[in-house]
Design a protein around this motif. Structure first.
Motif, mmCIF file in Angstrom:
data_model
loop_
_atom_site.group_PDB
_atom_site.id
_atom_site.type_symbol
_atom_site.label_atom_id
_atom_site.label_comp_id
_atom_site.label_asym_id
_atom_site.label_seq_id
_atom_site.Cartn_x
_atom_site.Cartn_y
_atom_site.Cartn_z
ATOM 1 N N UNK A 1 1.189 -12.734 -4.719
ATOM 2 C CA UNK A 1 0.983 -11.289 -4.776
ATOM 3 C C UNK A 1 -0.457 -10.931 -4.422
ATOM 4 N N UNK A 2 -1.400 -11.730 -4.923
ATOM 5 C CA UNK A 2 -2.817 -11.474 -4.629
ATOM 6 C C UNK A 2 -3.094 -11.649 -3.137
ATOM 7 N N UNK A 3 -2.563 -12.746 -2.553
ATOM 8 C CA UNK A 3 -2.756 -12.980 -1.122
ATOM 9 C C UNK A 3 -2.122 -11.871 -0.294
ATOM 10 N N UNK A 4 -0.930 -11.430 -0.701
ATOM 11 C CA UNK A 4 -0.243 -10.349 0.003
ATOM 12 C C UNK A 4 -1.068 -9.068 -0.030
ATOM 13 N N UNK A 5 -1.622 -8.755 -1.200
ATOM 14 C CA UNK A 5 -2.413 -7.525 -1.348
ATOM 15 C C UNK A 5 -3.715 -7.594 -0.568
ATOM 16 N N UNK A 6 -4.334 -8.772 -0.523
ATOM 17 C CA UNK A 6 -5.634 -8.886 0.134
ATOM 18 C C UNK A 6 -5.532 -9.138 1.634
ATOM 19 N N UNK A 7 -4.557 -9.964 2.046
ATOM 20 C CA UNK A 7 -4.447 -10.316 3.461
ATOM 21 C C UNK A 7 -3.607 -9.337 4.263
ATOM 22 N N UNK A 8 -2.516 -8.847 3.684
ATOM 23 C CA UNK A 8 -1.641 -7.935 4.419
ATOM 24 C C UNK A 8 -1.952 -6.476 4.109
ATOM 25 N N UNK A 9 -1.913 -6.131 2.835
ATOM 26 C CA UNK A 9 -2.207 -4.736 2.470
ATOM 27 C C UNK A 9 -3.702 -4.422 2.563
ATOM 28 N N UNK A 10 -4.536 -5.474 2.555
ATOM 29 C CA UNK A 10 -5.995 -5.335 2.702
ATOM 30 C C UNK A 10 -6.580 -4.331 1.713
ATOM 31 N N UNK A 11 -6.338 -4.579 0.443
ATOM 32 C CA UNK A 11 -6.891 -3.696 -0.587
ATOM 33 C C UNK A 11 -8.411 -3.674 -0.544
ATOM 34 N N UNK B 1 -5.979 2.757 7.854
ATOM 35 C CA UNK B 1 -4.791 2.324 8.593
ATOM 36 C C UNK B 1 -5.131 1.851 9.994
ATOM 37 N N UNK B 2 -6.031 2.533 10.680
ATOM 38 C CA UNK B 2 -6.399 2.132 12.042
ATOM 39 C C UNK B 2 -7.020 0.736 12.040
ATOM 40 N N UNK B 3 -8.005 0.531 11.166
ATOM 41 C CA UNK B 3 -8.687 -0.770 11.120
ATOM 42 C C UNK B 3 -7.712 -1.866 10.704
ATOM 43 N N UNK B 4 -6.895 -1.597 9.686
ATOM 44 C CA UNK B 4 -5.936 -2.597 9.205
ATOM 45 C C UNK B 4 -4.941 -2.980 10.300
ATOM 46 N N UNK B 5 -4.379 -1.984 10.983
ATOM 47 C CA UNK B 5 -3.393 -2.267 12.022
ATOM 48 C C UNK B 5 -4.004 -3.062 13.164
ATOM 49 N N UNK B 6 -5.222 -2.694 13.589
ATOM 50 C CA UNK B 6 -5.854 -3.420 14.699
ATOM 51 C C UNK B 6 -6.199 -4.854 14.311
ATOM 52 N N UNK B 7 -6.646 -5.076 13.082
ATOM 53 C CA UNK B 7 -6.960 -6.442 12.640
ATOM 54 C C UNK B 7 -5.694 -7.295 12.613
ATOM 55 N N UNK B 8 -4.657 -6.788 11.937
ATOM 56 C CA UNK B 8 -3.411 -7.547 11.830
ATOM 57 C C UNK B 8 -2.771 -7.751 13.196
ATOM 58 N N UNK B 9 -2.762 -6.689 13.997
ATOM 59 C CA UNK B 9 -2.125 -6.757 15.308
ATOM 60 C C UNK B 9 -2.803 -7.804 16.194
ATOM 61 N N UNK C 1 5.334 -6.643 14.170
ATOM 62 C CA UNK C 1 5.777 -5.412 13.515
ATOM 63 C C UNK C 1 6.339 -5.701 12.129
ATOM 64 N N UNK C 2 6.989 -6.864 11.972
ATOM 65 C CA UNK C 2 7.542 -7.228 10.660
ATOM 66 C C UNK C 2 6.423 -7.439 9.653
ATOM 67 N N UNK C 3 5.377 -8.149 10.068
ATOM 68 C CA UNK C 3 4.233 -8.368 9.169
ATOM 69 C C UNK C 3 3.587 -7.037 8.801
ATOM 70 N N UNK C 4 3.435 -6.152 9.782
ATOM 71 C CA UNK C 4 2.852 -4.833 9.502
ATOM 72 C C UNK C 4 3.754 -4.022 8.583
ATOM 73 N N UNK C 5 5.065 -4.146 8.759
ATOM 74 C CA UNK C 5 6.013 -3.452 7.890
ATOM 75 C C UNK C 5 5.861 -3.948 6.452
ATOM 76 N N UNK C 6 5.690 -5.259 6.301
ATOM 77 C CA UNK C 6 5.482 -5.824 4.963
ATOM 78 C C UNK C 6 4.161 -5.346 4.371
ATOM 79 N N UNK C 7 3.144 -5.178 5.222
ATOM 80 C CA UNK C 7 1.839 -4.736 4.719
ATOM 81 C C UNK C 7 1.875 -3.285 4.244
ATOM 82 N N UNK C 8 2.781 -2.486 4.808
ATOM 83 C CA UNK C 8 2.884 -1.080 4.429
ATOM 84 C C UNK C 8 3.871 -0.888 3.282
#
Length: 334
Positions: free
Chosen positions: A5-15, A47-55, A135-142
């Motif tokens: 959960x911590x990794x998901x929040x920090x790496x994908x959701x980028x809290x 959202x812009x920075x997060x999407x560009x980093x993950x993408x 897109x799946x990873x980004x969907x999970x991050x949102x």
């Protein structure tokens, strides 16, 4: 479980990024992130920075893997399968190609020219813009992983079902003759060095970012406006969970538009937060990405009207069914 959960929040959701942007908005701009203006700026930058980093990271990784499977090899792999197994493989191969619907059509032409059944190529054409790993990873991050994985499953099912229906209808005669007469020169793929694969992956990142950046900015901007400026009562009065027609409306609004799935995700996020049904926003996303007007215009140049109409009809009906199913079972995923 806690570590995941911590990794998901920090790496994908980028809290951590959300907190940094909040400090910037409050400390540098002097705005309250809970205000309309401050909240909009925070939403947009984050959202812009997060999407560009993950993408960028995901496209690089996917492209590196994809460098081992050039079109020639992909056609050979698909050619070894028949029936529904070929449709499934075509749909799965579509998920590892980070293309929009317009970019997928040249590959569709190449596959058809190489003699692959059109049902298989249509399975690829549906899944390629609709379901890709990025897109799946980004969907999970949102949202969350349950929603992301459910989206993958229904997207692949739609691609397999759509391709299978087109295959059963024997519609090969409705493909323009020049497609079959297009001579494809098969070449042996050179063994790429690690350096060449890295360069290929970097070029893919730059190429795709150049194509989608404007849609990301527009999508995030619309999402910020919906999230902070449009009253929830107005949105739910049109697209609320209790409106039986919301999925139909979202699908038919999405179909003629042209945007990338990465640009529609922030809009979907904002709409869900405003009380719109999950299935309604996913139907909108699917309509935009799988049946965009420019891609249909391009496809019309290689298939005849009857085949195009059947393709659009099958995919549209599938999206509507998926939308209502997600609305009904969303309580299991949220």
């Amino acid at each position: 479980m806690f570590i995941f959960e911590w990794l998901n929040n920090q790496l994908l959701k980028m809290e951590w990024l959300s907190n940094l942007v909040a400090l910037f908005v409050k400390g540098i701009l002097g705005l309250d992130v809970n205000s309309k203006l401050g909240g909009s700026i925070h939403f947009f930058i984050y959202d812009v920075v997060k999407i560009f980093i993950l993408l960028s990271a995901l496209i690089f990784m996917i492209s590196y893997i994809q460098s081992f499977f050039p079109p020639e090899r992909t056609k050979k792999i698909l050619g070894n399968y028949k029936g529904i197994s070929a449709n499934i493989l075509g749909a799965l191969l579509g998920t590892v190609t980070p293309f929009c619907s317009c970019s997928s059509i040249p590959l569709f032409i190449g596959f058809t020219s190489a003699g692959l059944p059109i049902g298989v190529t249509f399975s690829f054409l549906i899944s390629s813009p609709l379901v890709d790993i990025a897109s799946v990873i980004l969907l999970a991050s949102i949202f969350n992983w349950k929603i992301a994985m459910a989206y993958v499953v229904v997207g692949i099912v739609l691609a397999v079902a759509g391709g299978s229906i087109i295959s059963k209808l024997k519609l090969e005669k409705y493909v323009e003759s020049f497609v079959y007469n297009n001579n494809i020169i098969e070449t042996e793929q050179e063994n790429m060095t690690t350096r060449e694969r890295i360069d290929f992956s970097k070029n893919q990142v730059l190429d795709i970012i150049k194509k989608v950046w404007i849609y990301i900015l527009i999508g995030v901007g619309i999402g910020a406006a919906i999230h902070n400026w449009i009253p929830e009562s107005i949105i739910t009065s049109v697209l609320g969970k209790d409106k039986w027609y919301s999925v139909l409306l979202a699908t038919f609004v999405g179909v003629p538009m042209y945007a990338d799935i990465f640009g529609t995700l922030p809009i979907a996020e904002a709409l869900v937060l405003k009380g719109v049904g999950l299935g309604t926003v996913l139907a909108f996303m699917m309509g935009v990405t799988a049946l965009s007007l420019p891609s249909m215009i391009m496809l019309k140049k290689v298939v005849k009207t009857k085949l195009l109409a059947i393709f659009v009809g099958v995919v549209t009906i599938g999206i509507i069914i998926i939308g209502y199913a997600f609305n009904y079972f969303s309580y299991l995923l949220m």
